[in-house]
Design a protein around this motif. Structure first.
Motif, PDB file in Angstrom:
ATOM      1  N   THR A 355       0.812  -1.218   0.000  1.00 29.70           N
ATOM      2  CA  THR A 355       0.000   0.000   0.000  1.00 29.70           C
ATOM      3  C   THR A 355       0.843   1.265   0.000  1.00 29.70           C
ATOM      4  OG1 THR A 355      -1.582  -1.255   1.326  1.00 29.70           O
ATOM      5  CG2 THR A 355      -1.997   1.098   1.068  1.00 29.70           C
ATOM      6  N   ILE A 356       0.459   2.178  -0.890  1.00 31.80           N
ATOM      7  CA  ILE A 356       1.069   3.506  -0.976  1.00 31.80           C
ATOM      8  C   ILE A 356       0.038   4.580  -0.647  1.00 31.80           C
ATOM      9  CG2 ILE A 356       2.060   5.200  -2.576  1.00 31.80           C
ATOM     10  CD1 ILE A 356       3.422   2.806  -3.991  1.00 31.80           C
ATOM     11  N   ALA A 357      -1.168   4.416  -1.150  1.00 30.76           N
ATOM     12  CA  ALA A 357      -2.234   5.395  -0.915  1.00 30.76           C
ATOM     13  C   ALA A 357      -3.547   4.658  -0.692  1.00 30.76           C
ATOM     14  CB  ALA A 357      -2.350   6.354  -2.093  1.00 30.76           C
ATOM     15  N   GLN A 358      -4.447   5.320   0.032  1.00 28.00           N
ATOM     16  CA  GLN A 358      -5.727   4.695   0.367  1.00 28.00           C
ATOM     17  C   GLN A 358      -6.734   5.784   0.697  1.00 28.00           C
ATOM     18  OE1 GLN A 358      -5.286   1.412   3.108  1.00 28.00           O
ATOM     19  NE2 GLN A 358      -7.333   1.689   3.950  1.00 28.00           N
ATOM     20  N   THR A 359      -7.955   5.650   0.181  1.00 28.08           N
ATOM     21  CA  THR A 359      -8.993   6.608   0.522  1.00 28.08           C
ATOM     22  C   THR A 359      -9.386   6.420   1.985  1.00 28.08           C
ATOM     23  OG1 THR A 359     -10.717   5.097  -0.279  1.00 28.08           O
ATOM     24  CG2 THR A 359      -9.877   6.739  -1.829  1.00 28.08           C
ATOM     25  N   ARG A 360      -9.882   7.496   2.585  1.00 27.31           N
ATOM     26  CA  ARG A 360     -10.183   7.488   4.019  1.00 27.31           C
ATOM     27  C   ARG A 360     -11.677   7.292   4.260  1.00 27.31           C
ATOM     28  NH1 ARG A 360      -5.163   7.557   3.301  1.00 27.31           N
ATOM     29  NH2 ARG A 360      -3.769   8.837   4.595  1.00 27.31           N
ATOM     30  N   LEU A 361     -11.987   6.608   5.355  1.00 28.35           N
ATOM     31  CA  LEU A 361     -13.380   6.309   5.678  1.00 28.35           C
ATOM     32  C   LEU A 361     -14.232   7.564   5.780  1.00 28.35           C
ATOM     33  CD1 LEU A 361     -13.154   3.492   8.389  1.00 28.35           C
ATOM     34  CD2 LEU A 361     -13.782   3.262   5.986  1.00 28.35           C
ATOM     35  N   ASP A 362     -13.689   8.604   6.395  1.00 25.58           N
ATOM     36  CA  ASP A 362     -14.482   9.802   6.642  1.00 25.58           C
ATOM     37  C   ASP A 362     -14.510  10.772   5.465  1.00 25.58           C
ATOM     38  OD1 ASP A 362     -15.017   8.869   9.205  1.00 25.58           O
ATOM     39  OD2 ASP A 362     -13.250   9.862  10.053  1.00 25.58           O
ATOM     40  N   LEU A 363     -13.659  10.543   4.465  1.00 20.03           N
ATOM     41  CA  LEU A 363     -13.590  11.446   3.306  1.00 20.03           C
ATOM     42  C   LEU A 363     -13.548  10.657   2.007  1.00 20.03           C
ATOM     43  CD1 LEU A 363     -10.958  13.983   4.687  1.00 20.03           C
ATOM     44  CD2 LEU A 363     -13.399  14.434   4.325  1.00 20.03           C
ATOM     45  N   PRO A 364     -14.577   9.857   1.731  1.00 24.04           N
ATOM     46  CA  PRO A 364     -14.550   9.095   0.472  1.00 24.04           C
ATOM     47  C   PRO A 364     -14.678  10.044  -0.716  1.00 24.04           C
ATOM     48  CG  PRO A 364     -16.687   8.885   1.547  1.00 24.04           C
ATOM     49  CD  PRO A 364     -15.799   9.611   2.505  1.00 24.04           C
ATOM     50  N   PRO A 365     -13.799   9.939  -1.695  1.00 27.66           N
ATOM     51  CA  PRO A 365     -13.838  10.879  -2.818  1.00 27.66           C
ATOM     52  C   PRO A 365     -14.944  10.540  -3.815  1.00 27.66           C
ATOM     53  CG  PRO A 365     -12.097   9.295  -3.154  1.00 27.66           C
ATOM     54  CD  PRO A 365     -12.680   9.000  -1.798  1.00 27.66           C
ATOM     55  N   ALA A 366     -15.388  11.549  -4.528  1.00 27.56           N
ATOM     56  CA  ALA A 366     -16.369  11.321  -5.583  1.00 27.56           C
ATOM     57  C   ALA A 366     -15.706  10.853  -6.868  1.00 27.56           C
ATOM     58  CB  ALA A 366     -17.161  12.610  -5.849  1.00 27.56           C
ATOM     59  N   ASP A 367     -14.402  11.089  -7.000  1.00 28.09           N
ATOM     60  CA  ASP A 367     -13.692  10.683  -8.210  1.00 28.09           C
ATOM     61  C   ASP A 367     -12.994   9.335  -7.977  1.00 28.09           C
ATOM     62  OD1 ASP A 367     -11.443  11.216  -6.649  1.00 28.09           O
ATOM     63  OD2 ASP A 367     -11.138  13.204  -7.494  1.00 28.09           O
ATOM     64  N   THR A 368     -12.125   8.963  -8.900  1.00 27.79           N
ATOM     65  CA  THR A 368     -11.447   7.669  -8.793  1.00 27.79           C
ATOM     66  C   THR A 368     -10.016   7.808  -8.277  1.00 27.79           C
ATOM     67  OG1 THR A 368     -10.816   7.797 -11.120  1.00 27.79           O
ATOM     68  CG2 THR A 368     -12.839   6.597 -10.586  1.00 27.79           C
ATOM     69  N   SER A 369      -9.735   8.852  -7.539  1.00 26.90           N
ATOM     70  CA  SER A 369      -8.410   8.956  -6.929  1.00 26.90           C
ATOM     71  C   SER A 369      -8.210   7.794  -5.967  1.00 26.90           C
ATOM     72  CB  SER A 369      -8.259  10.279  -6.192  1.00 26.90           C
ATOM     73  OG  SER A 369      -8.905  10.226  -4.932  1.00 26.90           O
ATOM     74  N   VAL A 370      -6.941   7.491  -5.684  1.00 31.26           N
ATOM     75  CA  VAL A 370      -6.629   6.411  -4.748  1.00 31.26           C
ATOM     76  C   VAL A 370      -6.396   6.948  -3.342  1.00 31.26           C
ATOM     77  CG1 VAL A 370      -5.736   4.884  -6.521  1.00 31.26           C
ATOM     78  CG2 VAL A 370      -4.177   6.494  -5.399  1.00 31.26           C
ATOM     79  N   ARG A 431      -0.408  11.959 -10.665  1.00 34.63           N
ATOM     80  CA  ARG A 431      -0.436  13.374 -10.291  1.00 34.63           C
ATOM     81  C   ARG A 431      -1.078  13.460  -8.908  1.00 34.63           C
ATOM     82  NH1 ARG A 431      -5.524  15.659 -10.769  1.00 34.63           N
ATOM     83  NH2 ARG A 431      -7.038  14.444 -11.986  1.00 34.63           N
ATOM     84  N   GLN A 432      -0.765  14.549  -8.212  1.00 28.49           N
ATOM     85  CA  GLN A 432      -1.324  14.759  -6.873  1.00 28.49           C
ATOM     86  C   GLN A 432      -2.128  16.041  -6.886  1.00 28.49           C
ATOM     87  OE1 GLN A 432       1.584  14.837  -3.680  1.00 28.49           O
ATOM     88  NE2 GLN A 432       0.153  13.882  -2.266  1.00 28.49           N
ATOM     89  N   ASP A 433      -3.372  15.973  -6.393  1.00 28.46           N
ATOM     90  CA  ASP A 433      -4.240  17.147  -6.453  1.00 28.46           C
ATOM     91  C   ASP A 433      -4.065  18.032  -5.223  1.00 28.46           C
ATOM     92  OD1 ASP A 433      -5.806  16.067  -4.365  1.00 28.46           O
ATOM     93  OD2 ASP A 433      -7.235  15.148  -5.755  1.00 28.46           O
ATOM     94  N   GLU A 434      -4.875  19.068  -5.152  1.00 32.75           N
ATOM     95  CA  GLU A 434      -4.728  20.049  -4.077  1.00 32.75           C
ATOM     96  C   GLU A 434      -5.081  19.474  -2.709  1.00 32.75           C
ATOM     97  OE1 GLU A 434      -8.830  20.297  -5.890  1.00 32.75           O
ATOM     98  OE2 GLU A 434      -6.745  20.218  -6.623  1.00 32.75           O
ATOM     99  N   ASN A 435      -5.798  18.335  -2.676  1.00 35.92           N
ATOM    100  CA  ASN A 435      -6.134  17.673  -1.416  1.00 35.92           C
ATOM    101  C   ASN A 435      -5.149  16.545  -1.079  1.00 35.92           C
ATOM    102  OD1 ASN A 435      -8.524  19.245  -0.983  1.00 35.92           O
ATOM    103  ND2 ASN A 435      -9.539  17.995  -2.542  1.00 35.92           N
ATOM    104  N   HIS A 436      -4.044  16.486  -1.809  1.00 30.72           N
ATOM    105  CA  HIS A 436      -2.969  15.505  -1.614  1.00 30.72           C
ATOM    106  C   HIS A 436      -3.326  14.114  -2.109  1.00 30.72           C
ATOM    107  CE1 HIS A 436      -1.020  18.615   0.730  1.00 30.72           C
ATOM    108  NE2 HIS A 436      -2.041  18.663   1.561  1.00 30.72           N
ATOM    109  N   ALA A 437      -4.524  13.959  -2.688  1.00 25.22           N
ATOM    110  CA  ALA A 437      -4.908  12.651  -3.216  1.00 25.22           C
ATOM    111  C   ALA A 437      -4.122  12.357  -4.494  1.00 25.22           C
ATOM    112  CB  ALA A 437      -6.405  12.599  -3.503  1.00 25.22           C
ATOM    113  N   LEU A 438      -3.750  11.086  -4.654  1.00 28.96           N
ATOM    114  CA  LEU A 438      -3.029  10.652  -5.843  1.00 28.96           C
ATOM    115  C   LEU A 438      -3.998  10.142  -6.903  1.00 28.96           C
ATOM    116  CD1 LEU A 438      -0.072   8.693  -4.195  1.00 28.96           C
ATOM    117  CD2 LEU A 438       0.074  10.879  -5.391  1.00 28.96           C
ATOM    118  N   HIS A 439      -3.693  10.472  -8.146  1.00 28.63           N
ATOM    119  CA  HIS A 439      -4.438   9.976  -9.300  1.00 28.63           C
ATOM    120  C   HIS A 439      -3.445   9.199 -10.168  1.00 28.63           C
ATOM    121  CE1 HIS A 439      -7.995  12.714  -8.650  1.00 28.63           C
ATOM    122  NE2 HIS A 439      -7.068  13.322  -7.916  1.00 28.63           N
TER     123      HIS A 439
END
Length: 547
Positions: A355-370, A431-439
Motif C-alpha cells: 500500500t502507498i495510498a488509500q482513501t479514508r473512511l471519513d472522506l470518500p472521494p467522488a472521483d477515482t483517486s486512490v 499526479r497529486q491534487d490540491e487535497n494531496h490525493a493521488l491519481h
C-alpha cells in the motif's frame, strides 16, 4: 466452542485523525509476522482466527499449529535463509505454513497454484527452494502440480489444517550466496542478521511488465507496517469477519487482507477462488463485514447479484474496497449505488508491500483517486530528469518509507535501478491534487505516443467502460514505423452482443481524434492474473505481432 464474534481487542483501536498516534502504533509492532497469532491468543485464546468451510481455527489453535509445523519443518532440514515454496490457493494450511517457515528464519515463497508448471518451474529455478509444499485439499490445481512433480504426502500436524504434499530439491539450495549481503551497501534497512524485523519474511515473485520473474524480498517490518496501518485506516476490530478471496500468494492478499486481519484479532474467512455465488452465500450467511477485491471482482459480483436479486443479502457488510488494478468512474458509481456505501480505493505494488495510498473512511472521494498517501510514507512526483514537479503535473511516482522492499532476490542491479537513495521508483505515472490525493494515470511503459501527443490508456478505458454493454476493457499501444496506434480490447457483459463499430462510434463522440482506437477487439474474457488484474502484456504479445 469458538466465539461467533471475537471480543473487543485494542490492537487497532487508535485512528489516524491525529497522526501522533502513528509513532505509538509503530513502536508497539511485534518484530515478526509469526508473532501475531500468539499476541492475540495470549489474551483471547478462543477468538476465531481462520474459517475455511467447516474447518475453524481459534487464535490458540493457530498458534499451536504454527509451533508444531515449525518443529516438523526443522526435522525436515529447514534452516535459516532457506527458501520454501508453497504452491497454494487460499486455505488455513497456507497461513500456518508461511508463519511456521518464518519462525525458522526461512523464507516462505508462496506461489499461486493456478500458474502453469512452466511458470512455476521458472520461479523454482531462480529461487532454488529447499522444499516445495502443495496445499492439496484446498486446490485441485495444487494437486495436479503435486502429481506432476511426484510429491510425497506430508504428515499432518497435530491441529487439522488439511492435506499436504512435498518435494525436496535435488541440489543444495544453500549453494547460493546469502542474497541479503548484496543489499547491505544500499541505504535503508539495517543488517537483517542483527535486526529480526528486517529479515526477509516473504519472497514474492512478480512478472511486472517485462515477463521475467523477479523475486521481491519483503521484511517483517515491511509487512507489519502495512498490516497495522491499513487495518487501522479501515478501523478493523475483533468483531469483523473479513472475506479473503484475494490470493494470499499476492502481496495485497497477504499484507492488507491476511496480516491486517490477524493484527486486529478479527476473523478471516478464506476462499480459494472467486465466484459470485460463493461471495453471495458468505455475505448472506456468514456475517461478513469487510469485502476487498479487484475491480473485475466487484463488476462480476454486481452483475450476478442484479440478475439473481433473491441471492443478494449482506446484512453485516460495512466496508467495500477496490485495489490491485485501476478503478474506473462508471464501475465506482455503479458499485456505490449497489452496495449503498462508498467503494473505497487504494494503490500499491509488490515492491511497496503493497500500500502507498488509500482513501479514508471519513472522506470518500467522488472521483477515482486512490486517496492520499498512507501515514508514515513520503511521495514525490518527478519528471524524466528526476526533478520535482508541481502539484497537478503528471510524472513518475517515487515513494519512501517503511513499506519499501529489501530488494530483488539475486538481482542487485535491478535493485539499484529501482531504489535510489531510499526512494522507490514505482514506474507509474501519477499526479497529486490540491487535497494531496493521488491519481494514477498509468504505467510509464504503457504511455502511448500518438501523433506527438501523450495518450494515457486509463482515459480511453474509462470511456469504454462507461458503455452499458462493457464489463471491462484494456488499451495498449502498438508501435508503427515512427508512431504508435491504439488498440482496445473489450469483454462484454454476459449475454450481450455488439460489434466493434458500436464502440468506435462511442469513442468518436467522447475522445479527441488522436485518442481513438485504431482497432477494437471483442474477447470472451480478458486475460487476468490469479489476483484478477488484467494482463496487458498477454494482450500485447497476442495482438502486436500481427497474429
Amino acid at each position: 466452542m469458538y466465539s461467533t464474534h471475537n471480543q473487543a481487542i485494542d490492537a487497532a483501536s487508535c485512528d489516524f485523525g491525529d497522526l501522533q498516534s502513528l509513532p505509538t502504533l509503530l513502536a508497539n509492532l511485534p518484530k515478526r509476522i509469526d508473532e501475531l497469532p500468539a499476541r492475540i491468543a495470549q489474551r483471547h485464546p478462543t477468538a476465531l482466527a481462520l474459517i475455511e468451510n467447516h474447518r475453524h481455527l481459534s487464535y490458540a489453535d493457530l498458534r499451536d499449529a504454527i509451533d508444531t509445523m515449525a518443529q516438523q519443518l526443522r526435522l525436515m532440514g529447514v534452516q535459516e535463509n532457506d527458501r520454501i515454496m508453497v504452491i497454494n490457493e487460499n486455505c488455513i494450511a497456507l497461513i500456518v505454513l508461511m508463519l511456521a517457515i518464518t519462525r525458522l528464519n526461512a523464507w516462505p515463497l508462496p506461489v499461486n497454484a493456478r500458474l502453469t508448471s512452466a511458470e512455476i518451474d521458472r520461479i523454482r529455478a531462480h529461487a532454488n527452494p529447499l522444499l516445495s509444499i502443495y496445499t492439496l485439499e484446498a486446490s485441485p490445481s495444487a494437486q495436479q502440480h503435486a502429481q506432476h512433480d511426484h510429491a510425497q504426502p506430508l504428515d499432518c500436524v497435530a491441529v487439522d489444517i488439511g492435506a499436504l504434499a512435498f518435494t525436496k530439491a535435488s541440489l543444495n539450495p544453500r549453494s547460493l550466496d546469502n542474497p541479503l549481503r548484496l543489499h547491505e551497501a544500499l541505504p535503508g534497512p539495517q543488517n537483517p542478521h542483527t535486526d529480526a524485523s528486517q529479515q526477509c519474511a516473504a519472497l514474492l515473485y512478480t512478472t511486472g511488465t517485462t515477463g521475467a520473474p523477479k523475486g521481491v524480498m519483503l521484511s517483517h517490518h515491511n509487512l507489519l507496517f502495512i498490516a497495522a496501518v491499513s487495518s487501522t485506516l479501515r478501523r478493523v476490530t475483533a468483531s469483523d469477519v473479513v472475506y479473503a478471496v484475494l490470493p494470499i500468494s499476492h502481496v495485497y492478499g497477504l499484507a492488507s487482507v491476511c496480516l491486517g486481519t490477524l493484527f486486529a484479532g478479527a476473523s478471516l474467512r478464506l476462499a480459494p477462488r472467486f465466484s459470485p455465488e460463493s461471495v453471495c452465500d458468505a455475505l448472506a450467511h456468514e456475517s461478513i463485514t469487510i469485502l476487498q477485491g479487484v475491480p473485475a471482482m466487484h463488476a462480476k459480483l454486481i452483475e450476478y447479484a442484479q440478475t439473481h436479486p433473491e441471492r443478494w443479502h449482506a446484512p453485516q457488510l460495512r466496508f467495500v474496497y477496490s485495489g490491485g488494478a485501476p478503478l474506473d468512474l462508471t464501475l465506482k458509481r455503479r458499485a456505490e449505488a449497489f452496495y449503498g456505501m462508498p467503494l473505497h480505493n487504494g494503490y500499491g505494488m509488490t515492491e511497496s508491500s503493497p500500500t502507498i495510498a488509500q482513501t479514508r473512511l471519513d472522506l470518500p472521494p467522488a472521483d477515482t483517486s486512490v486517496g492520499p498517501p498512507i501515514p508514515g510514507i513520503q511521495v514525490r512526483i518527478v519528471g524524466l530528469d528526476g526533478a520535482l514537479l508541481k502539484n497537478g503535473k503528471v510524472g513518475e511516482l517515487w515513494v519512501q518509507g517503511p513499506n519499501v522492499m529489501l530488494g530483488y532476490y539475486r538481482d542487485p542491479l535491478a535493485t539499484q535501478n529501482t531504489i535510489t537513495k531510499g526512494w522507490l521508483k514505482t514506474g507509474d505515472l501519477a499526479r497529486q491534487d490540491e487535497n494531496h490525493a493521488l491519481h494514477i494515470v498509468g504505467r510509464c511503459t504503457e504511455l502511448i505516443i500518438r501523433a506527438g501527443f501523450n495518450v494515457y490508456p486509463a482515459e480511453i478505458e474509462q470511456v469504454l467502460n462507461s458503455h452499458p454493454d462493457v464489463m471491462h476493457s484494456a488499451v495498449v499501444g502498438r508501435p508503427l514505423a515512427s508512431d504508435e496506434e491504439i488498440i482496445a480490447f473489450i469483454e462484454l457483459k454476459p449475454g450481450l452482443h455488439a460489434t466493434p463499430q458500436t464502440f468506435a462510434n462511442w469513442c468518436a463522440a467522447r475522445l479527441a481524434p488522436y485518442k481513438q482506437p485504431a482497432e477494437i477487439h471483442l474477447l470472451e474474457a480478458l486475460p487476468t492474473a490469479p489476483s484478477g488484474k488484467i494482463l496487458k502484456r498477454a494482450l500485447q504479445q497476442r495482438f502486436t505481432d500481427g497474429n
